[in-house]
Design an enzyme around this catalytic site. Structure first.
Site, PDB file in Angstrom:
ATOM      1  N   HIS A   1       5.303  -9.821  -3.868  1.00  0.00           N
ATOM      2  CA  HIS A   1       4.233  -9.243  -4.673  1.00  0.00           C
ATOM      3  C   HIS A   1       2.907  -9.912  -4.309  1.00  0.00           C
ATOM      4  O   HIS A   1       2.849 -11.130  -4.145  1.00  0.00           O
ATOM      5  CB  HIS A   1       4.512  -9.487  -6.157  1.00  0.00           C
ATOM      6  CG  HIS A   1       3.376  -9.053  -7.057  1.00  0.00           C
ATOM      7  ND1 HIS A   1       3.188  -7.747  -7.401  1.00  0.00           N
ATOM      8  CD2 HIS A   1       2.374  -9.767  -7.649  1.00  0.00           C
ATOM      9  CE1 HIS A   1       2.121  -7.664  -8.199  1.00  0.00           C
ATOM     10  NE2 HIS A   1       1.619  -8.874  -8.350  1.00  0.00           N
TER      11      HIS A   1
ATOM     12  N   GLU B   1       2.820  28.134   8.971  1.00  0.00           N
ATOM     13  CA  GLU B   1       4.231  27.766   9.074  1.00  0.00           C
ATOM     14  C   GLU B   1       5.096  28.973   8.718  1.00  0.00           C
ATOM     15  O   GLU B   1       4.890  29.599   7.681  1.00  0.00           O
ATOM     16  CB  GLU B   1       4.546  26.604   8.132  1.00  0.00           C
ATOM     17  CG  GLU B   1       6.013  26.264   7.976  1.00  0.00           C
ATOM     18  CD  GLU B   1       6.704  25.954   9.295  1.00  0.00           C
ATOM     19  OE1 GLU B   1       7.724  26.603   9.583  1.00  0.00           O
ATOM     20  OE2 GLU B   1       6.213  25.080  10.039  1.00  0.00           O
TER      21      GLU B   1
ATOM     22  N   CYS C   1       6.302  10.201  25.796  1.00  0.00           N
ATOM     23  CA  CYS C   1       6.019   9.384  24.617  1.00  0.00           C
ATOM     24  C   CYS C   1       4.873   8.421  24.861  1.00  0.00           C
ATOM     25  O   CYS C   1       3.904   8.375  24.114  1.00  0.00           O
ATOM     26  CB  CYS C   1       7.269   8.604  24.200  1.00  0.00           C
ATOM     27  SG  CYS C   1       6.970   7.392  22.907  1.00  0.00           S
TER      28      CYS C   1
ATOM     29  N   ALA D   1       6.155  17.448  12.584  1.00  0.00           N
ATOM     30  CA  ALA D   1       5.404  16.201  12.693  1.00  0.00           C
ATOM     31  C   ALA D   1       4.217  16.327  13.649  1.00  0.00           C
ATOM     32  O   ALA D   1       3.105  15.862  13.339  1.00  0.00           O
ATOM     33  CB  ALA D   1       6.328  15.076  13.139  1.00  0.00           C
TER      34      ALA D   1
ATOM     35  N   GLY E   1       2.557  25.786  13.385  1.00  0.00           N
ATOM     36  CA  GLY E   1       3.707  24.903  13.244  1.00  0.00           C
ATOM     37  C   GLY E   1       3.360  23.681  12.431  1.00  0.00           C
ATOM     38  O   GLY E   1       2.303  23.069  12.626  1.00  0.00           O
ATOM     39  N   SER E   2       4.235  23.336  11.480  1.00  0.00           N
ATOM     40  CA  SER E   2       3.933  22.223  10.571  1.00  0.00           C
ATOM     41  C   SER E   2       4.991  21.135  10.632  1.00  0.00           C
ATOM     42  O   SER E   2       5.266  20.468   9.643  1.00  0.00           O
ATOM     43  CB  SER E   2       3.806  22.732   9.138  1.00  0.00           C
ATOM     44  OG  SER E   2       5.077  23.089   8.617  1.00  0.00           O
TER      45      SER E   2
END
Length: 456
Positions: A435, A198, A42, A178, A175-176
């Protein structure tokens, strides 16, 4: 030579080093064994350096579209070697950080291959570590198929794709999930012509079908070619590129990234001799991380999906606390693990998809709110996005949330907290959102599920 510890952790990725730190905090004498670099895949070859690459691509995209913001900027060029160098420096900085954390918490770090000679005995070189408990956190590696072997030159795994020897002109991503979509996004924004293949009938197949469809449209709009329900049957590599046979048709590419999943790192540990139960190579555990062998625990990618760093870290805390007898230890609830894809646009989700909720027998209320109705998203020049929420129609339980658009990987945590605290639509509708923020779209999606949306 034999050393005694309360806990030995094998592997120092986001599961291993976090479990070691938590155990040390709870008064355990801890050792951690790592055969490569502290931080694991990672930190060194996955989550962190890929985000550094994606940040470079994001900035290039903004420079390329500067005119839409009223700015005059010359066409953005780039030095691929320097982009890669920055990514590696980021990984290196965090690797040093983990070293510092080990020292700060008094954790013994051993470099080398670990072998279990018993459930609570670990051999590392000429040293034998005796432990009260052992946690296996050895992670996983890129999965390859026999006819799709990576060579590092023309055919890449994710590790090769992070230190590319050259910039692809025409890139095939197999491959699709992540990983595949993130690399497709990076190289597309850097100027490559990208094709995604895919096998299933939609990209990002673990996501809600509506989000998958949204992403397919967005990536196609960016110029990517997406082939669903297709498979790569053969790769023929030569000095100038790769010829791929895709569902019987030949196509030419400069480079290929194989992103078809991962395989657990369990070889050579001695698990078979100990009788540890596995399934398709992954170590089987209970909700606390205990394996079938007393004293031996396992966490993270080596235990199976979802293969996510934050899942590994949380499992590490759960296991460490259980081992130490922490009174407030709690088991892992996989339904509250968020998933994130850091492409452009981003994707984030938690809980059940709409299809999954219905299949589980829920009567549902579904809310949707597009970014085009959000003032902050429009002001940022990021009107492409959607927030989708799924509620139980009878109880108001938030069953799932699914987001696509700018910064949604930062926003999803609001819904994760809501699920963790067992909030219903009533609490979410009564919550005040600041906001202007993109997060207001999260509020509007909840309102929309009950016919109360204000801005759409």
């Amino acid at each position: 030579m034999s050393d005694r510890f309360d806990l030995v952790v094998i592997g120092s990725g986001p599961g291993g080093y976090v479990s070691a730190i938590r155990a040390a905090q709870l008064g355990q004498k801890v050792a951690i064994v790592e055969r490569e670099r502290l931080g694991g895949i990672c930190l060194n070859w996955g989550c962190i350096p890929t985000k550094a690459l994606l940040r470079s691509a994001e900035i290039k995209h903004y420079l390329d579209t500067a005119a839409s913001y009223g700015l005059s900027v010359e066409k953005a060029g780039f030095d691929l070697a320097k982009v890669t160098e920055r990514s590696r420096k980021v990984a290196g900085q965090l690797n040093s950080g983990v070293k510092g954390l080990m020292k700060k918490n008094g954790i013994t770090v051993l470099e080398g291959e670990a072998t279990l000679t018993a459930a609570t005995r670990v051999k590392v070189g000429d040293r034998t570590l005796e432990a009260g408990n052992v946690i296996v956190a050895t992670g996983a590696r890129a999965r390859e198929l026999p006819h799709l072997k990576a060579d590092g030159e023309r055919v890449w795994t994710y590790r090769h794709a992070m230190v590319p020897p050259a910039m692809p002109s025409d890139l095939l991503v197999i491959g699709s999930g992540a990983i595949g979509v993130e690399f497709a996004s990076f190289y597309s924004d850097m100027g490559a012509r990208v094709t995604i293949v895919e096998m299933q009938d939609r990209i990002l197949p673990v996501e809600d079908a509506e989000i998958s469809a949204f992403m397919e449209k967005a990536l196609s709009k960016q110029g990517m070619t997406i082939r669903k329900g297709a498979s790569v049957e053969k790769l023929a590599v030569d000095a100038d590129g790769v010829t791929a046979t895709i569902s019987g048709e030949a196509a030419r590419f400069s480079h290929v990234i194989v992103a078809i999943g991962i395989a657990p790192n369990t070889e050579g540990l001695g698990l078979e001799a100990l009788g540890v139960k596995t399934e398709r190579g992954h170590i089987q555990t209970d909700e606390w991380g205990r394996t079938s062998v007393p004293g031996l625990w396992a966490i993270g990618d080596v235990t199976g999906p979802p293969w996510l760093a934050h899942k590994a870290s949380h499992e590490g805390v759960v296991a460490a606390e259980k081992i130490a007898g922490e009174a407030h230890a709690h088991p892992m609830d996989k339904s509250n693990i968020p998933g994130c894809t850091y492409s452009r646009p981003q994707v984030a989700s938690v809980g059940l998809t709409e299809e999954g909720a219905k299949a589980a027998g829920h009567s549902v209320k579904v809310g949707r709110f597009p970014f085009i109705g959000n003032g902050k998203a429009i002001a940022l020049g990021e009107p492409e996005g959607l927030v989708k929420t799924v509620f139980d129609a009878k109880t108001g339980e938030l069953l799932g949330a699914h987001l696509v658009g700018a910064e949604v990987t930062e926003m999803i945590q609001g819904y994760v907290i809501a699920r963790q605290c067992e909030a219903t639509e009533a609490e979410l509708m009564a919550t005040i959102f600041p906001h202007p923020t993109i997060s207001e779209a999260m509020h509007e999606s909840v309102l929309a599920a009950y016919g109360r949306a204000i801005h759409i």
